[in-house]
Design an enzyme around this catalytic site. Structure first.
Site, mmCIF file in Angstrom:
data_model
loop_
_atom_site.group_PDB
_atom_site.id
_atom_site.type_symbol
_atom_site.label_atom_id
_atom_site.label_comp_id
_atom_site.label_asym_id
_atom_site.label_seq_id
_atom_site.Cartn_x
_atom_site.Cartn_y
_atom_site.Cartn_z
ATOM 1 N N SER A 26 -17.876 18.531 2.058
ATOM 2 C CA SER A 26 -17.214 18.891 3.313
ATOM 3 C C SER A 26 -18.229 19.183 4.410
ATOM 4 O O SER A 26 -19.264 19.802 4.197
ATOM 5 C CB SER A 26 -16.325 20.108 3.117
ATOM 6 O OG SER A 26 -15.917 20.572 4.373
ATOM 7 N N GLY B 203 1.585 3.955 4.039
ATOM 8 C CA GLY B 203 2.536 3.125 3.296
ATOM 9 C C GLY B 203 3.676 3.938 2.707
ATOM 10 O O GLY B 203 4.851 3.585 2.856
ATOM 11 N N ARG C 53 -21.058 13.844 13.758
ATOM 12 C CA ARG C 53 -21.373 13.110 12.539
ATOM 13 C C ARG C 53 -22.411 12.013 12.759
ATOM 14 O O ARG C 53 -23.362 11.881 11.996
ATOM 15 C CB ARG C 53 -20.106 12.474 11.974
ATOM 16 C CG ARG C 53 -19.164 13.474 11.372
ATOM 17 C CD ARG C 53 -17.904 12.808 10.859
ATOM 18 N NE ARG C 53 -17.067 13.811 10.208
ATOM 19 C CZ ARG C 53 -15.870 13.556 9.699
ATOM 20 N NH1 ARG C 53 -15.374 12.339 9.754
ATOM 21 N NH2 ARG C 53 -15.176 14.511 9.120
ATOM 22 N N GLY D 243 0.829 -1.207 0.000
ATOM 23 C CA GLY D 243 0.000 0.000 0.000
ATOM 24 C C GLY D 243 0.860 1.251 0.000
ATOM 25 O O GLY D 243 1.897 1.289 0.668
ATOM 26 N N GLU E 138 -5.286 3.387 8.358
ATOM 27 C CA GLU E 138 -6.671 2.936 8.518
ATOM 28 C C GLU E 138 -6.758 1.414 8.621
ATOM 29 O O GLU E 138 -7.733 0.872 9.143
ATOM 30 C CB GLU E 138 -7.539 3.448 7.348
ATOM 31 C CG GLU E 138 -9.044 3.323 7.607
ATOM 32 C CD GLU E 138 -9.906 3.818 6.445
ATOM 33 O OE1 GLU E 138 -9.365 4.450 5.516
ATOM 34 O OE2 GLU E 138 -11.126 3.568 6.468
#
Lengths: 644, 250, 231
Positions: A284, A45, A337, A40, A432
């Protein structure tokens, strides 16, 4: 299995410094004797590969893209947090740490998060030195903005392209090492299996996506920097090819998968417009600063709008329900959120959703335009409005915008210890792809921070601790373990090609996505989750009987690539559901209908669920085994969120 | 709406390739262009044929993967837009749409609409970076950068490396791509240290990759999804000639 | 000195030479058009002939003249080399290609325009320069200057022909288009582009490309209509 998180002893603020002193070092002259595999080339990475190569390790880097710079980190818009306190507004390492732990709803490790906050300041220095063009003030110093409801301005940004600029910085550092020969770069090459020798990660099996050639690569350590698994849901803001295959295949080899049910759903995405929809686009979050969220008060009005009989602008004020302002008078449209997302789902479930599909709510700028003038709003959101109009064909200056939540980020991932090593010695997970820092919910502008922290400033120290204990011998790629893994990969591919069924890979993927979204999305319950396990199992069985993959294995074959990835999603999906079912509490991105306060807020159960759920693979149709890493909070007091 | 697609199909680099015509029925005008291609591909897969291969990933116009020459223009008719952000509402019922890969010696066709753009990576490897190792760098606010300069560097850095500039140029020149990186780093104090070496090496690599020469038609900027300015090409010309005559490289 | 050969064999180096030679030719056009304005002087060509005499005799002018030939030659050779290279850069072309908006026609057709201008230069040189240097040119006797070649007469007789006048006028249109792109392109290639000055360069280039060829074109037209020896 004993999960040793290897959290250093001592006071929180001194753990990392002490640990850096205590880890074993590899002599500079000896580093060149070690081969490191990095899978990655996103932020984690690319930054890890560059940093390790600079130290002298031989690094092999793999990406399935045609160029390392196309990794999905590039699409992050908002910014990157760092506890620089340049704004003199009371920010500190401790505050960033505290906000992150609290934002993650107390399901992350204190020590990891504190270290993240500590190195966040180095990231900004590093990126600026690389030539990343961050936004600046007129005086020439770096600009900051407040992001995602934070009380301080600690977000560094480069217009709406922060991810792109940071990734290119890391990509350039990587490119420099490619030029020196310290990094060998393999593009359009996908990892399909992990090779283990004597319980240690010693290499990977890859497929050259152009020629189809299955290749083996040996190394002393393997770093998985392969991103998240949001595409389990088929529709998400992730890139089309983002997948969980590398992580999942490591999981099948024994790496534990932690908190898979923790997914983040972003409230302001452009809604789905039809069955053909291939992915979702994020708008956004800053839009909620000025936009007011509403739906019609009555189902009848909503229906008329959906059928195009009336326009939203025709609806008088008293017929509109500004539901966030109504339910959360103090936070209004700026609730976190997960709260915003869940409420959008509720009003749409009631039949008051708008748009062609009924799965959308309005984000209205009419008041803001009346109050501040069109030019002010244009200056703030011009590019976002333009993007919205490009995609939907509607002008948000005259018609309210339509938004709907979409899967955006996965907090769960491979279980790692403080050194970012999985339970398999020599196998690391960064960014992640691991579970470590965001708990049950990630704060805005923290994903970029974590990816770069892991790659630039954590792994170069912690990997040495393991590598230093290894002999200088090259890993032998002719070891029977490689033969075995290579054969398994080839068999898997041949199996997929030989089924010659009737349904396309996308067809299965779409169905998996709708099961996951329906039962393991914004709000979950035991009944739905139990049902979903059966549905996914059935779908998986159908897949292996009826999938149709054309073409051959010895050429560029994108159907085959997808089939490989979807096959893994079909297993991972079930694990996510099982994890969601077992976690009988609501926290962060995981909301269980059964566990809520009388006001309808997430109700955590710290007594029973203050742990990391790390799952051990249980075989293709077997049940996974749960391992728990208890979370100890010595520095923050656990509180219940309230946004009333 | 109904459309006729003329798509370039090519099995591999050695294959001669040619156009294949597909009739597309009932295309929703809200679809993106790539979603329309998805519909075609799923149909082909059901019929047991290989789908049309094309590069794509983020579908937000930022990863730079997508690269289709649509109706005679890179990324199609829409201004400042990558293929993935092109929507079908720009087309009309009955349209014939021709889809070709980027055409350039330096971008050989891999399969169908997929081309090999690794030349761009090699140009960056030749010098498109600031030579700093991780750690040991000064505080981010130690060197102030005028806002104008930072903004200008950012404008150059918006390049997504899609290759539309090369595809659009009548000479298949990569000047816009290379100049964007040269300019971004030459503008910032952090990049100034090695600006001479950088431009010399990047231009040498650009030439070695077999791109054409710039004749200043400006088509690259017009077709660039990020609308990167011609100013940067001028800046690179200046940087290059200046470097060649004043650097220590003999 | 390998750096120098490297520089001028690089893509930017070659373009640099194209721009330098092009700009030199543009300067030459200014001188040429200014001198030739004498054709309009109603003195039966005396001033023009004296000017011609001066231009052929002066050593400094001679050096400039050879520089001019060299510039034309270099401009042609380099652009031909660039053109060949550019063709190779796209071995397989597009089946369908639509010009991008805002891209001028002349910028896309500099090769054709340049070739036409070159053809014109050859014709022009053959007619005037060759005949002046090696051909038989009638002479004229002026009191102070004495007996000098009467190039005015050659000019006059040439432009008394309709086809020849028309050819010149048409060729000036091509020159105008070539300059329209070439002028600003040279500045761009030299990197002389700045937010403040670029609009000036563009508009100077635009008007230069119109005015200079226009004045050149006026000369044959003036002679054809007002100084025609056949009328």
């Amino acid at each position: 299995m004993n999960l040793n998180s290897r959290i250093p002893e001592g006071p929180l603020a001194e753990k990392w410094e002490k640990h850096k002193f205590n880890v074993k070092l590899v002599n500079p002259a000896n580093k060149r004797k070690f081969d490191i595999i990095v899978v990655g080339t996103g932020l984690a990475g690319a930054s890890a590969a560059a940093s390790l190569a600079e130290l002298g390790y031989n690094v092999k880097v793999f990406t399935f893209h045609d160029s390392p710079r196309r990794a999905h980190s590039i699409a992050a818009q908002g910014g990157i947090n760092a506890a620089k306190n340049y704004q003199n507004d009371g920010d500190s390492v401790y505050r960033l740490f505290y906000d992150t732990v609290k934002g993650g709803d107390y399901r992350s490790r204190e020590a990891n998060v504190y270290r993240l906050a500590q190195v966040s300041v180095n990231i900004i220095d590093q990126c600026v030195a690389q030539g990343v063009p961050f936004a600046r003030e007129y005086g020439g110093l770096l600009d900051n903005r407040s992001f995602g409801g934070a009380q301080v301005s600690r977000t560094f940004y480069a217009k709406g392209q922060t991810g792109q600029q940071l990734l290119i910085g890391a990509y350039q550092a990587l490119s420099r090492q490619v030029a020196t020969g310290k990094i060998k770069l393999y593009t359009r090459t996908e990892m399909l299996d992990l090779v283990m020798i004597d319980g240690h990660a010693k290499g990977i099996i890859t497929r050259n996506l152009i020629t189809g050639k299955i290749e083996r690569h040996a190394g002393h350590a393997v770093l998985l920097c392969t991103g998240g698994y949001g595409n389990v849901f088929y529709l998400s803001t992730n890139a089309m090819a983002s997948n969980a295959t590398a992580a999942w295949r490591a999981h099948r080899k024994g790496a534990l998968f932690a908190n898979p049910c923790f997914t983040q759903i972003h409230p302001t995405c452009i809604p789905v417009s039809g069955l053909y929809q291939s992915k979702l686009t994020l708008m956004s979050e800053s839009l909620r600063n000025d936009g007011r969220v509403w739906v019609p008060k009555t189902v009848e009005d909503a229906e008329k709008i959906r059928k195009g009989q009336i326009k939203p602008t025709d609806l008088p004020e008293e017929a509109r329900d500004y539901y966030l302002e109504r339910r959360y008078p103090s936070f209004g449209n700026l609730v976190p959120r997960d709260v915003a997302s869940r409420n959008a789902k509720y009003v749409c479930d009631e039949g008051r959703g708008v748009g062609g599909t009924g799965l959308a709510v309005y984000l209205d700028f009419a008041d803001a335009i009346r109050r501040d003038g069109k030019s002010t709003i244009e200056a703030r959101y011009g590019n976002l409005f333009e993007m919205y109009e490009k995609i939907t064909g509607d002008d948000p200056y005259t018609l309210p915008m339509m938004i709907y939540p979409a899967v955006h980020y996965t907090m769960g991932g491979l279980w790692v210890d403080y050194n970012l090593m999985t339970n398999i010695p020599g196998l690391y997970a960064l960014g992640e792809a691991n579970f470590s820092d965001h708990g049950a919910n990630r704060l805005g502008a923290s994903a970029l921070m974590q990816g770069l922290a892991d790659g630039y400033f954590v792994i170069p120290y912690t990997m040495g601790d393991y590598v230093a204990s290894l002999p200088f011998k090259k890993v032998d790629a002719s070891h029977p373990a490689f033969d075995e893994a290579e054969k398994a990969v080839k068999d898997g591919i041949n199996k997929l090609l030989s089924i010659k069924g009737t349904r396309t890979v996308d067809d299965f993927h779409r169905e998996l996505g709708s099961i996951m979204w329906e039962y393991c999305g914004m709000a979950r319950n035991a009944e739905g989750l139990t049902k979903a396990i059966g549905l996914v199992q059935q779908l998986r069985a159908d897949f292996w009987k009826d999938v149709k993959v054309n073409g051959s294995a010895e050429e560029l074959n994108m159907s085959l690539e997808k089939a490989n990835r979807v096959a893994d999603f079909l297993e991972l999906g079930e694990l996510m559901i099982r994890d969601a079912l077992h976690r009988e509490e609501s926290c962060g991105g995981h909301f269980r209908d059964e566990y809520q306060t009388p006001e309808g807020e997430a109700l955590r159960n710290d007594e029973e669920f203050s742990y990391v759920a790390a799952w051990e693979y249980g075989g293709f149709n077997g049940e996974p085994t749960l391992h728990k890493e208890d979370l100890v909070f010595e520095n923050v007091k656990l509180t219940q969120r309230s946004y009333k | 709406m109904n459309l006729t697609l003329k798509v370039w199909r090519q099995k591999g680099p050695a294959d001669k390739g040619g156009f294949v015509t597909y009739e597309m029925k009932d295309i929703n005008h809200h679809m993106s262009f790539l979603e329309m291609m998805d519909v075609l591909n799923e149909r082909l897969e059901r019929e047991g044929q290989e789908p049309v291969h094309f590069d794509h990933d983020c579908r937000e116009g930022i990863c730079g993967s997508c690269a289709m020459h649509i109706n005679g223009r890179p990324h199609g008719p829409s201004k400042g837009t990558a293929t993935c952000q092109l929507h079908m509402r720009l087309f009309n019922d009955g349209d014939v749409i021709t889809v070709e890969p980027w055409r350039a010696k330096a971008f050989p066709v891999v399969k169908d609409l997929v081309v090999d753009r690794s030349a761009f990576d090699r140009i960056i490897q030749a010098g498109g970076y600031v030579s700093v190792n991780t750690g040991g760098v000064p505080d981010a606010n130690e060197i102030p950068v005028p806002k104008k300069i930072a903004d200008e560097a950012f404008n150059a850095a918006t390049c997504i490396s899609c290759g539309a500039c090369v595809a659009a140029c009548k000479n298949a020149s990569a000047m816009l791509f290379v100049s964007a990186k040269v300019s971004q780093l030459a503008l910032l104090p952090q990049g100034k240290v090695e600006r001479k070496n950088r431009v010399e090496r990047m231009v040498a690599q650009m030439d070695a990759e077999g791109f054409g020469n710039c004749t200043n038609t400006q088509a690259c900027s017009v077709e660039c999804p990020k609308e990167i300015s011609q100013d940067f090409i001028a800046m690179m010309n200046r940087e290059y000639i200046g470097a060649k005559f004043t650097s220590d490289n003999v | 000195m390998s750096w120098l050969t490297q520089t001028f064999s690089s893509s930017i180096g070659r373009k640099f030479l194209t721009a330098i030679t092009g700009l030199f030719l543009i300067f030459f056009l200014v001188g040429h058009v200014t001198g030739n304005l004498l054709l309009f002087k109603p003195d039966e060509g005396r001033a023009f002939n004296e000017y011609t005499q001066f231009m052929t005799g002066n050593l400094g002018i001679m050096i400039v003249r050879y520089l001019l030939y060299a510039a034309i030659l270099a401009h042609v050779i380099i652009t031909v080399l660039l053109g060949i290279h550019n063709r190779k850069a796209r071995p397989v072309g597009y089946t369908k290609q639509v010009p991008s908006p805002h891209v001028s026609w002349s910028s896309r057709n500099m090769g054709i325009l340049g070739t036409l201008v070159l053809v014109f230069i050859v014709i022009h040189m053959a007619n005037f320069w060759y005949s002046l240097k090696w051909g038989v040119v009638p002479t004229v006797n002026y009191a102070e200057a004495g007996e000098i070649k009467n190039l005015y007469h050659v000019v006059q007789s040439s432009f008394s022909e309709l086809w020849y006048t028309a050819l010149y006028v048409v060729m000036m249109v091509f020159l105008a288009f070539h300059l329209m792109h070439g002028f600003q392109s040279a500045f761009q290639t030299l990197g002389l582009r700045h937010k403040k000055y670029w609009p000036i360069i563009r508009s100077v280039g635009f008007w230069f490309s119109i005015i200079v060829p226009f004045i050149f074109a006026l000369m044959p037209l003036y002679i054809y209509f007002f100084r025609n020896i056949n009328h």
